[in-house]
Write a protein that holds these residues in place. Structure first.
Motif, PDB file in Angstrom:
ATOM      1  N   ASP A   7      15.571   6.710  60.464  1.00 12.81           N
ATOM      2  CA  ASP A   7      15.901   5.783  61.582  1.00 12.81           C
ATOM      3  C   ASP A   7      17.199   4.781  60.791  1.00 12.81           C
ATOM      4  N   GLU A  41      13.272   0.833  49.387  1.00 14.28           N
ATOM      5  CA  GLU A  41      12.727   1.867  49.979  1.00 14.28           C
ATOM      6  C   GLU A  41      13.264   3.136  49.647  1.00 14.28           C
ATOM      7  N   LYS A 101       5.846   5.681  56.759  1.00 16.36           N
ATOM      8  CA  LYS A 101       6.729   4.589  57.164  1.00 16.36           C
ATOM      9  C   LYS A 101       8.062   4.648  56.687  1.00 16.36           C
ATOM     10  N   VAL A 102       8.177   4.914  55.294  1.00 18.04           N
ATOM     11  CA  VAL A 102       9.571   4.839  54.572  1.00 18.04           C
ATOM     12  C   VAL A 102      10.240   5.861  54.990  1.00 18.04           C
ATOM     13  N   GLN A 123      10.211   7.320  58.135  1.00 17.24           N
ATOM     14  CA  GLN A 123      10.886   6.950  59.329  1.00 17.24           C
ATOM     15  C   GLN A 123      11.989   5.974  59.415  1.00 17.24           C
ATOM     16  N   ALA A 124      11.757   4.870  58.221  1.00 19.41           N
ATOM     17  CA  ALA A 124      12.846   3.792  58.271  1.00 19.41           C
ATOM     18  C   ALA A 124      14.051   4.718  57.673  1.00 19.41           C
ATOM     19  N   GLN A 167      17.097   2.552  58.752  1.00 23.20           N
ATOM     20  CA  GLN A 167      16.737   1.094  58.796  1.00 23.20           C
ATOM     21  C   GLN A 167      16.079   0.933  57.424  1.00 23.20           C
ATOM     22  N   ALA A 168      15.981   1.766  56.574  1.00 22.66           N
ATOM     23  CA  ALA A 168      15.240   1.450  55.140  1.00 22.66           C
ATOM     24  C   ALA A 168      16.178   0.613  54.225  1.00 22.66           C
ATOM     25  N   THR A 169      15.553  -0.220  53.456  1.00 22.40           N
ATOM     26  CA  THR A 169      15.931  -0.913  52.449  1.00 22.40           C
ATOM     27  C   THR A 169      16.276  -0.280  51.241  1.00 22.40           C
TER      28      THR A 169
END
Length: 96
Positions: A38, A45, A31-32, A34-35, A40-42
Motif C-alpha cells: 500500500d 518496516e 501487516k508489513v 500490506q503496508a 505506507q511502510a516505514t
C-alpha cells in the motif's frame, strides 16, 4: 561420471543460509507486507522486510500472492467518476 554435477560439501552448506519453512511472526509480517504494497511502510518496516524476504518461504509466498491480488484488482476495476446527480443526492442527504 558426469563432472558437471557438484556434490555440496559441508562448508558449502554451512555458508548457504537455510530458508525458513515456517514463519514465527506471520501475522506481523502480513501487516508489513500490506503496508509495503500500500506504499505506507516505514523505513524500519522496509528494512525488516528486505532482511526477512530472502530467508522465509511463507513470507515470500505471501508477498507474491498479495502483490498478484492487488495488481489483478487494479487491472480489473474501472475507475469511473461518480455522476453529478448521485453526488449531489449524497451530499444533500449528508447535510440534512
Amino acid at each position: 561420471m558426469n563432472e558437471s554435477i557438484k556434490t555440496p560439501s559441508v562448508t558449502d552448506e554451512a555458508s548457504t543460509p537455510q530458508m525458513k519453512t515456517k514463519c514465527e511472526h506471520h501475522a506481523e509480517c502480513m501487516k508489513v507486507i500490506q503496508a509495503i504494497l500500500d506504499d505506507q511502510a516505514t523505513e524500519a518496516e522496509k528494512d525488516h522486510f528486505r532482511e526477512n524476504i530472502d530467508k522465509c518461504i511463507p513470507c515470500i509466498e505471501s508477498y507474491n500472492l498479495e502483490k498478484c491480488i492487488k495488481t489483478s484488482l487494479a487491472d480489473k476495476i474501472a475507475k469511473k467518476p461518480c455522476p453529478k446527480n448521485i453526488l449531489n443526492t449524497i451530499i444533500s442527504k449528508i447535510n440534512s
